[in-house]
Design a protein around this motif. Structure first.
Motif, PDB file in Angstrom:
ATOM      1  N   ASP A 340     -44.469  65.723  44.162  1.00  0.00           N
ATOM      2  CA  ASP A 340     -45.211  65.862  45.414  1.00  0.00           C
ATOM      3  C   ASP A 340     -46.647  66.261  45.095  1.00  0.00           C
ATOM      4  O   ASP A 340     -46.888  67.321  44.514  1.00  0.00           O
ATOM      5  CB  ASP A 340     -44.529  66.937  46.266  1.00  0.00           C
ATOM      6  N   PRO A 341     -47.646  65.430  45.462  1.00  0.00           N
ATOM      7  CA  PRO A 341     -49.041  65.723  45.078  1.00  0.00           C
ATOM      8  C   PRO A 341     -49.630  66.951  45.765  1.00  0.00           C
ATOM      9  O   PRO A 341     -50.738  67.374  45.424  1.00  0.00           O
ATOM     10  CB  PRO A 341     -49.794  64.457  45.481  1.00  0.00           C
ATOM     11  N   ASP A 342     -48.917  67.529  46.724  1.00  0.00           N
ATOM     12  CA  ASP A 342     -49.393  68.738  47.393  1.00  0.00           C
ATOM     13  C   ASP A 342     -48.680  69.998  46.914  1.00  0.00           C
ATOM     14  O   ASP A 342     -48.900  71.082  47.478  1.00  0.00           O
ATOM     15  CB  ASP A 342     -49.212  68.603  48.914  1.00  0.00           C
ATOM     16  N   SER A 343     -47.843  69.873  45.884  1.00  0.00           N
ATOM     17  CA  SER A 343     -47.029  71.011  45.455  1.00  0.00           C
ATOM     18  C   SER A 343     -47.253  71.357  43.990  1.00  0.00           C
ATOM     19  O   SER A 343     -46.878  70.579  43.096  1.00  0.00           O
ATOM     20  CB  SER A 343     -45.543  70.710  45.694  1.00  0.00           C
ATOM     21  N   SER A 344     -47.819  72.538  43.737  1.00  0.00           N
ATOM     22  CA  SER A 344     -47.975  73.019  42.359  1.00  0.00           C
ATOM     23  C   SER A 344     -46.618  73.232  41.705  1.00  0.00           C
ATOM     24  O   SER A 344     -46.425  72.906  40.525  1.00  0.00           O
ATOM     25  CB  SER A 344     -48.755  74.338  42.346  1.00  0.00           C
ATOM     26  N   ASP A 345     -45.678  73.774  42.469  1.00  0.00           N
ATOM     27  CA  ASP A 345     -44.354  74.059  41.913  1.00  0.00           C
ATOM     28  C   ASP A 345     -43.642  72.781  41.497  1.00  0.00           C
ATOM     29  O   ASP A 345     -42.984  72.736  40.445  1.00  0.00           O
ATOM     30  CB  ASP A 345     -43.497  74.808  42.938  1.00  0.00           C
ATOM     31  N   ASP A 346     -43.775  71.732  42.307  1.00  0.00           N
ATOM     32  CA  ASP A 346     -43.106  70.468  41.973  1.00  0.00           C
ATOM     33  C   ASP A 346     -43.736  69.838  40.739  1.00  0.00           C
ATOM     34  O   ASP A 346     -43.043  69.283  39.878  1.00  0.00           O
ATOM     35  CB  ASP A 346     -43.179  69.512  43.163  1.00  0.00           C
ATOM     36  N   LEU A 347     -45.068  69.906  40.645  1.00  0.00           N
ATOM     37  CA  LEU A 347     -45.739  69.402  39.449  1.00  0.00           C
ATOM     38  C   LEU A 347     -45.295  70.175  38.214  1.00  0.00           C
ATOM     39  O   LEU A 347     -44.941  69.575  37.189  1.00  0.00           O
ATOM     40  CB  LEU A 347     -47.259  69.492  39.616  1.00  0.00           C
ATOM     41  N   ARG A 348     -45.292  71.485  38.273  1.00  0.00           N
ATOM     42  CA  ARG A 348     -44.898  72.319  37.130  1.00  0.00           C
ATOM     43  C   ARG A 348     -43.455  72.025  36.714  1.00  0.00           C
ATOM     44  O   ARG A 348     -43.162  71.837  35.528  1.00  0.00           O
ATOM     45  CB  ARG A 348     -45.051  73.802  37.489  1.00  0.00           C
TER      46      ARG A 348
END
Length: 392
Positions: A340-348
């Motif tokens: 999700d490009p709006d989620s730091s947690d999802d990227l991490r």
């Protein structure tokens, strides 16, 4: 995607090639070649103009500025326009040259390379290329009259064109949505591709030499693209990297960018010292080597018309983590991992998965070659030719 059978024409007014097909003449205003020396949209037309003349019933002419006339475009007739000084006079000379060459060539179709209209007063079928709808989707990032005028010009040319040629289904949907009332039947999509050089092998020794020359001792994540445009979402990646010791203690971050870091980005980069490495103005062999040596390629953009870097990375055998947005799932297919490009947690979370989960990495690697093979510049050129034939 556009595809269809080769159409045979029977007419007396048009010249025929040796196979009995009507010769279709296409004139390109090569404006992109004086606006852009390398990269970006110029890559698209450079690849197309190398291949379109291989279609036996297509004859092409394109204008080029004298200081950017690619030698590898040989079959297309090149109408070279002298690059005069002072440079403010050149656009006027360019317009006059386009009118003259168009009148001499007497084309059936005009294809604008970058937001231009038919030179002079000739009545021609027109193809207008739309590469993305970034200015329309993110107007807050493009303030000023210049950008507003360009948005209006782009919409006017799209509505006037006989064919609006988009580079992905996502871009096609955006055109139809953001230009209400446009004839949907004339809006088509044809995919792009990566340069074939990225699919050629690089040896272990060459990788080692490259890493040694550039002091790339540790494994690294790779980012390629602008760092200044907010829609590119580089700040999300930088912040996740900076606040995740489980990542930056083990891996460097290598950034290939056209311009310098912003002030805010520079503050973060300075705190991490040599863990963040920046490159710019790379030649293709150097970029290929960077891809080949990377542990993961991260492409966090919130919006792309297509996303060629995804294919470049996959062609080099690098697992790809990219945003679940716009055209990127079309390009990455089932060979990329998405977040999700709006989620730091999802990227991490997904970045750690792709860095450490060998089974996940192997699964992505198996799917990358078939995914890259879905795209080729030869296929793109053939589909352009099919569009030209239909217009005639």
């Amino acid at each position: 995607m556009v595809c269809g059978p080769l159409v045979k024409f029977h007419c007396v007014n048009k010249g025929l090639d040796r196979g009995g097909l009507a010769m279709v003449k296409v004139f390109y205003d090569g404006a992109i070649f004086y606006r852009q020396k390398h990269g970006g949209v110029s890559v698209v037309f450079r690849e197309i103009l190398k291949r379109i003349p291989k279609e036996i019933d297509i004859k092409c002419r394109c204008t080029f500025p004298s200081d950017n006339c690619p030698a590898d475009i040989s079959a297309t007739v090149k109408a070279v326009v002298p690059r005069v000084r002072p440079s403010r006079f050149f656009p006027y000379i360019w317009n006059v040259a386009n009118v003259l060459h168009c009148n001499v060539f007497k084309p059936d179709i005009f294809h604008s390379t970058f937001n231009t209209s038919v030179p002079g007063s000739r009545r021609l079928k027109t193809v207008f290329s739309v590469y993305d709808m970034i200015m329309e989707r993110f107007p807050m990032e493009f303030s000023g009259n210049r950008w507003g005028d360009l948005v209006k010009l782009k919409e006017r040319l799209a509505r006037q064109a006989d064919v609006v040629l988009c580079i992905s289904e996502a871009t096609k949907r955006d055109v139809i949505t953001l230009y209400p009332g446009i004839d949907e039947r004339k809006v088509v999509s044809v995919y792009l591709a990566a340069d074939e050089v990225f699919s050629t092998d690089i040896t272990v020794g060459e990788k080692g030499t490259f890493r040694e020359q550039n002091r790339l001792e540790r494994q690294y994540l790779l980012y390629v693209g602008s760092v200044a445009n907010p829609y590119k979402n580089f700040d999300l990646l930088l912040n996740v990297y900076a606040t995740s010791p489980e990542i930056h203690d083990r891996f460097d971050l290598v950034v290939v960018k056209p311009h310098g870091f912003t002030e805010h980005q520079s503050q973060i980069v300075s705190k991490l010292g040599t863990k963040i490495r920046a490159f710019s103005a790379l030649r293709t062999p150097e970029l290929k080597a960077l891809y080949n040596c990377a542990r993961v390629f991260v492409y966090p953009s919130k919006y792309e018309g297509f996303g060629i870097p995804i294919l470049e990375a996959m062609a080099c055998g690098v697992p790809v983590l990219t945003a679940r947005s716009s055209s990127l799932p079309e390009v990455g297919g089932d060979a990329a991992l998405y977040f999700d490009p709006d989620s730091s947690d999802d990227l991490r979370h997904n970045l750690l998965r792709l860095l450490d989960d060998d089974a996940l990495r192997s699964g992505c690697l198996r799917k990358m070659v078939p995914n890259v093979e879905r795209f080729s510049w030869d296929k793109t050129a053939h589909e352009y030719a099919a569009i030209y034939r239909r217009l005639c």
